[in-house]
Design a protein around this motif. Sequence first.
Motif, PDB file in Angstrom:
ATOM      1  N   SER A  85      64.009 -12.674  -7.746  1.00 17.06           N
ATOM      2  CA  SER A  85      63.297 -11.635  -8.498  1.00 17.06           C
ATOM      3  C   SER A  85      61.798 -11.909  -8.531  1.00 17.06           C
ATOM      4  CB  SER A  85      63.841 -11.546  -9.930  1.00 17.06           C
ATOM      5  OG  SER A  85      63.674 -12.779 -10.610  1.00 17.06           O
ATOM      6  N   SER A  86      61.426 -13.186  -8.533  1.00 16.17           N
ATOM      7  CA  SER A  86      60.011 -13.539  -8.510  1.00 16.17           C
ATOM      8  C   SER A  86      59.384 -13.228  -7.161  1.00 16.17           C
ATOM      9  CB  SER A  86      59.828 -15.035  -8.823  1.00 16.17           C
ATOM     10  OG  SER A  86      60.243 -15.338 -10.139  1.00 16.17           O
ATOM     11  N   PHE A  87      60.132 -13.484  -6.073  1.00 14.26           N
ATOM     12  CA  PHE A  87      59.599 -13.189  -4.742  1.00 14.26           C
ATOM     13  C   PHE A  87      59.423 -11.687  -4.548  1.00 14.26           C
ATOM     14  CE2 PHE A  87      61.483 -17.421  -3.916  1.00 14.26           C
ATOM     15  CZ  PHE A  87      60.357 -18.035  -3.390  1.00 14.26           C
ATOM     16  N   GLU A  88      60.266 -10.894  -5.212  1.00 11.16           N
ATOM     17  CA  GLU A  88      60.188  -9.446  -5.061  1.00 11.16           C
ATOM     18  C   GLU A  88      58.885  -8.869  -5.600  1.00 11.16           C
ATOM     19  OE1 GLU A  88      63.735  -8.143  -6.972  1.00 11.16           O
ATOM     20  OE2 GLU A  88      65.033  -8.666  -5.273  1.00 11.16           O
ATOM     21  N   MET A  89      58.146  -9.639  -6.401  1.00 11.66           N
ATOM     22  CA  MET A  89      56.844  -9.176  -6.895  1.00 11.66           C
ATOM     23  C   MET A  89      55.780  -9.236  -5.798  1.00 11.66           C
ATOM     24  SD  MET A  89      56.550 -10.981 -10.656  1.00 11.66           S
ATOM     25  CE  MET A  89      57.960 -11.102 -11.753  1.00 11.66           C
ATOM     26  N   ASN A  90      56.092  -9.931  -4.684  1.00 11.94           N
ATOM     27  CA  ASN A  90      55.121 -10.116  -3.592  1.00 11.94           C
ATOM     28  C   ASN A  90      53.799 -10.653  -4.117  1.00 11.94           C
ATOM     29  OD1 ASN A  90      56.882  -9.250  -1.585  1.00 11.94           O
ATOM     30  ND2 ASN A  90      56.215  -7.118  -1.737  1.00 11.94           N
ATOM     31  N   ALA A  91      53.892 -11.607  -5.027  1.00 12.12           N
ATOM     32  CA  ALA A  91      52.689 -12.184  -5.632  1.00 12.12           C
ATOM     33  C   ALA A  91      52.247 -13.460  -4.946  1.00 12.12           C
ATOM     34  CB  ALA A  91      52.924 -12.450  -7.112  1.00 12.12           C
ATOM     35  N   ALA A  92      53.101 -14.050  -4.115  1.00 11.57           N
ATOM     36  CA  ALA A  92      52.745 -15.300  -3.438  1.00 11.57           C
ATOM     37  C   ALA A  92      53.542 -15.416  -2.144  1.00 11.57           C
ATOM     38  CB  ALA A  92      53.036 -16.492  -4.338  1.00 11.57           C
ATOM     39  N   ILE A  93      52.835 -15.767  -1.066  1.00 14.39           N
ATOM     40  CA  ILE A  93      53.518 -15.894   0.213  1.00 14.39           C
ATOM     41  C   ILE A  93      52.721 -16.793   1.156  1.00 14.39           C
ATOM     42  CG2 ILE A  93      52.416 -13.845   1.227  1.00 14.39           C
ATOM     43  CD1 ILE A  93      55.185 -13.247   2.541  1.00 14.39           C
ATOM     44  N   MET A  94      53.439 -17.616   1.892  1.00 15.50           N
ATOM     45  CA  MET A  94      52.846 -18.453   2.934  1.00 15.50           C
ATOM     46  C   MET A  94      52.991 -17.682   4.243  1.00 15.50           C
ATOM     47  SD  MET A  94      51.457 -21.626   2.982  1.00 15.50           S
ATOM     48  CE  MET A  94      52.328 -22.569   1.699  1.00 15.50           C
ATOM     49  N   ILE A  95      51.884 -17.195   4.783  1.00 11.81           N
ATOM     50  CA  ILE A  95      51.974 -16.368   5.977  1.00 11.81           C
ATOM     51  C   ILE A  95      51.908 -17.235   7.239  1.00 11.81           C
ATOM     52  CG2 ILE A  95      50.956 -14.411   4.752  1.00 11.81           C
ATOM     53  CD1 ILE A  95      48.362 -14.890   6.329  1.00 11.81           C
ATOM     54  N   PRO A  96      52.469 -16.753   8.338  1.00 10.27           N
ATOM     55  CA  PRO A  96      52.458 -17.530   9.592  1.00 10.27           C
ATOM     56  C   PRO A  96      51.103 -17.423  10.278  1.00 10.27           C
ATOM     57  CG  PRO A  96      53.599 -15.455   9.929  1.00 10.27           C
ATOM     58  CD  PRO A  96      53.267 -15.524   8.450  1.00 10.27           C
ATOM     59  N   ALA A  97      50.104 -18.031   9.678  1.00 10.88           N
ATOM     60  CA  ALA A  97      48.737 -17.989  10.210  1.00 10.88           C
ATOM     61  C   ALA A  97      47.955 -19.155   9.621  1.00 10.88           C
ATOM     62  CB  ALA A  97      48.075 -16.652   9.858  1.00 10.88           C
ATOM     63  N   HIS A  98      46.743 -19.365  10.103  1.00 10.54           N
ATOM     64  CA  HIS A  98      45.945 -20.500   9.642  1.00 10.54           C
ATOM     65  C   HIS A  98      44.472 -20.130   9.641  1.00 10.54           C
ATOM     66  CE1 HIS A  98      44.969 -21.024  13.898  1.00 10.54           C
ATOM     67  NE2 HIS A  98      46.271 -20.941  14.148  1.00 10.54           N
ATOM     68  N   ASP A  99      43.668 -20.904   8.926  1.00 16.43           N
ATOM     69  CA  ASP A  99      42.229 -20.673   8.927  1.00 16.43           C
ATOM     70  C   ASP A  99      41.612 -21.309  10.177  1.00 16.43           C
ATOM     71  OD1 ASP A  99      41.948 -23.405   8.443  1.00 16.43           O
ATOM     72  OD2 ASP A  99      41.211 -23.177   6.402  1.00 16.43           O
ATOM     73  N   LYS A 100      40.303 -21.250  10.298  1.00 14.36           N
ATOM     74  CA  LYS A 100      39.636 -21.727  11.514  1.00 14.36           C
ATOM     75  C   LYS A 100      39.740 -23.235  11.712  1.00 14.36           C
ATOM     76  CE  LYS A 100      36.328 -17.952  12.100  1.00 14.36           C
ATOM     77  NZ  LYS A 100      34.902 -17.567  12.260  1.00 14.36           N
ATOM     78  N   GLU A 101      40.111 -23.953  10.653  1.00 18.09           N
ATOM     79  CA  GLU A 101      40.262 -25.404  10.758  1.00 18.09           C
ATOM     80  C   GLU A 101      41.729 -25.820  10.781  1.00 18.09           C
ATOM     81  OE1 GLU A 101      37.659 -26.487   7.435  1.00 18.09           O
ATOM     82  OE2 GLU A 101      36.228 -27.226   8.925  1.00 18.09           O
ATOM     83  N   GLY A 102      42.630 -24.846  10.934  1.00 18.66           N
ATOM     84  CA  GLY A 102      44.037 -25.149  11.123  1.00 18.66           C
ATOM     85  C   GLY A 102      44.879 -25.231   9.870  1.00 18.66           C
ATOM     86  N   ARG A 103      44.325 -24.915   8.716  1.00 19.04           N
ATOM     87  CA  ARG A 103      45.092 -24.991   7.471  1.00 19.04           C
ATOM     88  C   ARG A 103      46.028 -23.789   7.352  1.00 19.04           C
ATOM     89  NH1 ARG A 103      39.811 -25.572   6.110  1.00 19.04           N
ATOM     90  NH2 ARG A 103      39.085 -27.709   5.761  1.00 19.04           N
ATOM     91  N   PRO A 104      47.284 -23.995   6.941  1.00 19.30           N
ATOM     92  CA  PRO A 104      48.181 -22.869   6.663  1.00 19.30           C
ATOM     93  C   PRO A 104      47.584 -21.975   5.574  1.00 19.30           C
ATOM     94  CG  PRO A 104      49.387 -24.949   6.699  1.00 19.30           C
ATOM     95  CD  PRO A 104      47.934 -25.299   6.711  1.00 19.30           C
ATOM     96  N   ILE A 105      47.838 -20.679   5.662  1.00 21.75           N
ATOM     97  CA  ILE A 105      47.277 -19.727   4.703  1.00 21.75           C
ATOM     98  C   ILE A 105      48.324 -19.309   3.685  1.00 21.75           C
ATOM     99  CG2 ILE A 105      46.245 -17.443   4.411  1.00 21.75           C
ATOM    100  CD1 ILE A 105      45.059 -17.722   7.215  1.00 21.75           C
ATOM    101  N   TYR A 106      47.971 -19.495   2.438  1.00 17.77           N
ATOM    102  CA  TYR A 106      48.830 -19.118   1.314  1.00 17.77           C
ATOM    103  C   TYR A 106      48.118 -18.022   0.522  1.00 17.77           C
ATOM    104  CZ  TYR A 106      51.913 -19.848  -2.767  1.00 17.77           C
ATOM    105  OH  TYR A 106      52.826 -19.697  -3.778  1.00 17.77           O
ATOM    106  N   ILE A 107      48.774 -16.894   0.326  1.00 16.09           N
ATOM    107  CA  ILE A 107      48.161 -15.778  -0.385  1.00 16.09           C
ATOM    108  C   ILE A 107      48.786 -15.629  -1.761  1.00 16.09           C
ATOM    109  CG2 ILE A 107      47.721 -13.299  -0.380  1.00 16.09           C
ATOM    110  CD1 ILE A 107      47.798 -13.358   2.653  1.00 16.09           C
ATOM    111  N   SER A 108      47.939 -15.608  -2.780  1.00 19.96           N
ATOM    112  CA  SER A 108      48.384 -15.430  -4.166  1.00 19.96           C
ATOM    113  C   SER A 108      47.731 -14.176  -4.729  1.00 19.96           C
ATOM    114  CB  SER A 108      47.997 -16.654  -5.010  1.00 19.96           C
ATOM    115  OG  SER A 108      48.340 -16.453  -6.363  1.00 19.96           O
ATOM    116  N   LYS A 109      48.557 -13.194  -5.090  1.00 20.31           N
ATOM    117  CA  LYS A 109      48.065 -11.927  -5.627  1.00 20.31           C
ATOM    118  C   LYS A 109      48.403 -11.845  -7.115  1.00 20.31           C
ATOM    119  CE  LYS A 109      48.254  -9.253  -1.336  1.00 20.31           C
ATOM    120  NZ  LYS A 109      48.690  -7.990  -0.696  1.00 20.31           N
ATOM    121  N   ILE A 110      47.459 -12.255  -7.925  1.00 18.04           N
ATOM    122  CA  ILE A 110      47.673 -12.307  -9.365  1.00 18.04           C
ATOM    123  C   ILE A 110      48.030 -10.937  -9.931  1.00 18.04           C
ATOM    124  CG2 ILE A 110      46.570 -12.780 -11.578  1.00 18.04           C
ATOM    125  CD1 ILE A 110      44.948 -14.939 -10.247  1.00 18.04           C
ATOM    126  N   GLY A 111      47.381  -9.906  -9.400  1.00 19.05           N
ATOM    127  CA  GLY A 111      47.600  -8.566  -9.932  1.00 19.05           C
ATOM    128  C   GLY A 111      49.012  -8.044  -9.754  1.00 19.05           C
TER     129      GLY A 111
END
Length: 272
Positions: free
Chosen positions: A86-112
């Motif tokens: 039920s928490s995942f269904e809010m789409n408030a946090a997700i680790m996407i299959p991508a990285h920043d320019k220095e190779g770090r995994p990207i984690y998106i947190s949408k507080i709203g």
Amino acid sequence: MASKINLSSANPTEEEKQTIVEALRQKLQGIKTVKNINTDEEYLLRWLYSTEFDVETSFLRMKDYHENMVENPTWFQKESPLNRKSSFEMNAAIMIPAHDKEGRPIYISKIGNLDPDQTTFADEACIDDIWYEYILDKNPEIAKIGLCVILDLGGISWKYLKMLNYKDCKLGLRKLSCLPFKELKLHCVNNSKYTKLMLKIVQPFIPEESKKQMFFHFDNCATLYDYIDKDNLPPEYGGYNKINHKKIYEKLFDKADAITENFRLHRNVIKS
């Protein structure tokens, strides 16, 4: 024995790894505040990678992390990710299959996207735990790269703002300070009429060193492109990477048993 090996120039040899892992294991067995800390090699390696194989720093980080776990158990996920659907269904946090320019995994947190009537800061910290375990499981070397977090401040409600309190701010930042990642780059994007007030409440609790890792883009996504290629950013941030939430969640839930078992091993700590 050298306690530190510079991973930026060369990885430690297998023999050196074994020596350093054993040194950390011995130090952990001497902790008097908590016991039953997992000392399996793979678990220790994530902490060692996060500190460039500095035994003393790894020891102190693990000690604080596990003491915090005993003192504040509701802030640490121990159940299966399947119990948090039920928490995942809010789409408030997700680790996407991508990285920043220095190779770090990207984690998106949408507080709203959070519903303050259905969640707490401790609950959200547990969701974070699941995603961290998702990428670190069988891949402890990711800890030496760090993590890129996109903190989306759009749509923050007054009800969410009222959730903020001294204790939660302090506990949340304490947990962040001892995560097994070499560094955590935080990119704040988007805005709301409550953003400035929220930052005013939170910033006094943020250590000065951590503030150096924070970047405020707000509604100017163009500055975000200095750190993350558009090909790796979702369209809502001006990128071309269309995120399939359902597919990512399916991959996460496929690892639910492994993640749950890891939590059982890593979090079987008790007060001495």
